[in-house]
Write a protein that holds these residues in place. Structure first.
Motif, PDB file in Angstrom:
ATOM      1  N   HIS A   1       0.850  -1.192   0.000  1.00 16.54           N
ATOM      2  CA  HIS A   1       0.000   0.000   0.000  1.00 16.54           C
ATOM      3  C   HIS A   1       0.885   1.241   0.000  1.00 16.54           C
ATOM      4  CE1 HIS A   1       0.634  -0.589   4.368  1.00 16.54           C
ATOM      5  NE2 HIS A   1       0.659   0.719   4.392  1.00 16.54           N
ATOM      6  N   PHE A   2       0.291   2.311  -0.520  1.00 15.31           N
ATOM      7  CA  PHE A   2       0.953   3.600  -0.580  1.00 15.31           C
ATOM      8  C   PHE A   2      -0.037   4.670  -0.133  1.00 15.31           C
ATOM      9  CE2 PHE A   2       3.455   1.383  -3.949  1.00 15.31           C
ATOM     10  CZ  PHE A   2       4.705   1.549  -3.396  1.00 15.31           C
ATOM     11  N   PRO A   3       0.470   5.842   0.256  1.00 13.33           N
ATOM     12  CA  PRO A   3      -0.437   6.948   0.575  1.00 13.33           C
ATOM     13  C   PRO A   3      -1.288   7.300  -0.644  1.00 13.33           C
ATOM     14  CG  PRO A   3       1.832   7.480   1.215  1.00 13.33           C
ATOM     15  CD  PRO A   3       1.878   6.211   0.412  1.00 13.33           C
ATOM     16  N   ALA A   4      -2.478   7.779  -0.410  1.00 14.71           N
ATOM     17  CA  ALA A   4      -3.390   8.149  -1.506  1.00 14.71           C
ATOM     18  C   ALA A   4      -2.974   9.508  -2.077  1.00 14.71           C
ATOM     19  CB  ALA A   4      -4.825   8.177  -1.013  1.00 14.71           C
ATOM     20  N   LEU A   5      -1.851   9.498  -2.772  1.00 17.15           N
ATOM     21  CA  LEU A   5      -1.287  10.695  -3.395  1.00 17.15           C
ATOM     22  C   LEU A   5      -1.036  10.409  -4.871  1.00 17.15           C
ATOM     23  CD1 LEU A   5       1.456  11.447  -0.701  1.00 17.15           C
ATOM     24  CD2 LEU A   5      -0.783  12.564  -0.929  1.00 17.15           C
TER      25      LEU A   5
ATOM     26  N   SER B   1      -9.663   8.330   0.707  1.00 25.87           N
ATOM     27  CA  SER B   1      -8.717   7.407   1.329  1.00 25.87           C
ATOM     28  C   SER B   1      -7.439   8.102   1.773  1.00 25.87           C
ATOM     29  CB  SER B   1      -8.332   6.305   0.337  1.00 25.87           C
ATOM     30  OG  SER B   1      -9.460   5.583  -0.066  1.00 25.87           O
ATOM     31  N   GLU B   2      -6.845   7.567   2.829  1.00 24.04           N
ATOM     32  CA  GLU B   2      -5.512   7.978   3.240  1.00 24.04           C
ATOM     33  C   GLU B   2      -4.452   7.095   2.599  1.00 24.04           C
ATOM     34  OE1 GLU B   2      -5.064   8.318   7.466  1.00 24.04           O
ATOM     35  OE2 GLU B   2      -6.956   9.399   7.656  1.00 24.04           O
ATOM     36  N   LYS B   3      -4.829   5.841   2.304  1.00 19.66           N
ATOM     37  CA  LYS B   3      -3.914   4.931   1.632  1.00 19.66           C
ATOM     38  C   LYS B   3      -4.706   4.111   0.623  1.00 19.66           C
ATOM     39  CE  LYS B   3      -4.131   1.022   4.767  1.00 19.66           C
ATOM     40  NZ  LYS B   3      -3.400   0.080   5.592  1.00 19.66           N
ATOM     41  N   VAL B   4      -3.970   3.588  -0.346  1.00 19.42           N
ATOM     42  CA  VAL B   4      -4.538   2.708  -1.367  1.00 19.42           C
ATOM     43  C   VAL B   4      -3.699   1.434  -1.336  1.00 19.42           C
ATOM     44  CG1 VAL B   4      -5.045   2.416  -3.824  1.00 19.42           C
ATOM     45  CG2 VAL B   4      -5.283   4.673  -2.758  1.00 19.42           C
ATOM     46  N   SER B   5      -4.373   0.294  -1.330  1.00 21.52           N
ATOM     47  CA  SER B   5      -3.695  -0.997  -1.253  1.00 21.52           C
ATOM     48  C   SER B   5      -3.807  -1.737  -2.576  1.00 21.52           C
ATOM     49  CB  SER B   5      -4.319  -1.855  -0.155  1.00 21.52           C
ATOM     50  OG  SER B   5      -4.245  -1.185   1.080  1.00 21.52           O
ATOM     51  N   CYS B   6      -2.837  -2.589  -2.817  1.00 19.87           N
ATOM     52  CA  CYS B   6      -2.839  -3.395  -4.030  1.00 19.87           C
ATOM     53  C   CYS B   6      -2.411  -4.812  -3.684  1.00 19.87           C
ATOM     54  CB  CYS B   6      -1.884  -2.813  -5.061  1.00 19.87           C
ATOM     55  SG  CYS B   6      -1.848  -3.715  -6.634  1.00 19.87           S
ATOM     56  N   GLN B   7      -3.081  -5.762  -4.293  1.00 19.95           N
ATOM     57  CA  GLN B   7      -2.696  -7.162  -4.144  1.00 19.95           C
ATOM     58  C   GLN B   7      -2.559  -7.770  -5.538  1.00 19.95           C
ATOM     59  OE1 GLN B   7      -5.458 -10.076  -2.351  1.00 19.95           O
ATOM     60  NE2 GLN B   7      -3.703 -10.667  -1.094  1.00 19.95           N
TER      61      GLN B   7
END
Length: 136
Positions: A10-14, A59-65
């Motif tokens: 995950h990364f910050p939602a930027l 969102s504050e963060k976005v995740s990826c799988q």
């Protein structure tokens, strides 16, 4: 049975996180020995899904799988909060600069969709892409 490989991050939602997500996906898929065409397609799909999550949610963060199973690569991008509308492909005017991302996802994927995340507040947009493995 074919090996099942997976990775999550995950990364910050930027806006700057979109490029970081693309780099992470490329590095992981290359480590797994995935062909360049599938790597390119996966980077584009992740870019579009991450961009939507950053631009259209709170969102504050976005995740990826990433999950590799047999000849399928499943990409899931999750946000923490959503708007009142569900992501869907739409036709944009010729002079519009955005709005074609999910059309691209649909064109590159064998299937894609949206589901609620485990918390029920956010959502997960997923896509399944075909791939080939390079011989090592």
């Amino acid at each position: 049975m074919a090996a099942r490989l997976q990775d999550a991050f995950h990364f910050p939602a930027l806006n700057t996180s979109v490029a970081e997500a693309r780099k992470r996906v490329l590095a992981q898929l290359r480590e797994w020995g995935i062909d360049e065409v599938a790597c390119d397609d996966a980077q584009l799909v992740v870019s579009e899904l991450f961009t939507n999550a950053v631009r259209h949610t709170d969102s504050e963060k976005v995740s990826c799988q990433l999950r590799l199973s047999g000849a399928k690569l499943r990409i899931e991008v999750a946000d923490q909060g959503h708007t009142s509308t569900e992501p869907r492909a739409r036709c944009s005017g010729a002079d519009e600069e955005s709005g074609r991302g999910l059309l691209l996802v649909g064109a590159l994927s064998e299937a894609w969709g949206v589901r609620p995340d485990d918390s029920g507040r956010g959502r997960v947009v997923w896509a399944e892409l075909p791939h080939g493995r390079l011989r090592r």
